[in-house]
Each structure stands twice: as structure tokens, then as C-alpha cells.
Design a protein around this motif. Sequence first.
Motif: not given
Length: 160
Positions: A41, A94, A98-100, A104
Amino acid sequence: IPSGATITNSGTANGFGGANTPTFSAYMSGNQTIPNTTFTKIAFNTENFDVGGCYDTSNYRFVVPSGQAGKYVIVAKSAVDGIDDGEHVDIALYKNGSRDDKTYFSDYSSKTNGIVFVATQKIYALDVGDYFEAFIYHNEGDARAAEYTHSYFYGFKIIE
């Protein structure tokens, strides 16, 4: 406005435009050490502004405030220095922890000890309490610095 046209306004008209609020803009107060091969982060710990009290500088996250569900633009940018040829830096937003993967983004260095810039953005339909953080990753052999001078995180509600 066509040539010869005149616009008059008493200055009392209502219902035009609007404000893209809540809105925030945050940055890093110094470089941040990023370990290799670990999404980390980004510590956006200082606010440029925070209209609506929606940015948390201790958790480095934007939270949709009460009564403010709607469509938002969320943007993050950073850079990592000391990345060698063929190695890469990745960034992602995120949402709610949760990662989108649609945000990315990866870019590769083309030289030894290069600085690699990465940025991502997306428009979201959000509910009250949804939150966002920005994470960064690199695959250089050891820890590297995310450069505060090239990093920012911002977002705003879209007028509908």
C-alpha cells in the motif's frame, strides 16, 4: 456564443453546474521503501485537500461518506527508482481490500537503474462505505523507493 449575441444574468440564477464533491487529493510526504515482489500500500499520508472528510491519512484510503453514494473518478500515480532493464513496476487500485485487476497497470524499465512511472484510473459506481487504496509492486532484486515527488492519489464524485 455567436457574434452579436448578448448574455444577461442577474447573478441570481440557481440550478446550474454543481460541485464535484466529495473530493480529495493526497500525496506522500517522503519516499517509501517498497519490498520486491510484494504489492505494498502506498503511504499517501498528506492531504492537498479533503472536501467532505473522505480521506484517511492514517490508513491511506478514501472512503465514500454517508449520503454520498454515486459515480466517482479514482486516480493513482507513483514511480519507483533503481529498476533495471526488463524489470517492471505495477500499480493497482484496491476496492474494499481487493485488487481491481481492471486498474492493474505495469511498465518496464529500458535501462539500468531507471525510474519507472505507473498510473491508473477508473470510474466507479460506489456505495456509502466503499473504500479505495493504491498499491505498488516491483520485481527489482531488493527493496526500492517509491518516489514521493512523482506520486499522488485523488478522487472526486461526478455530477450526475
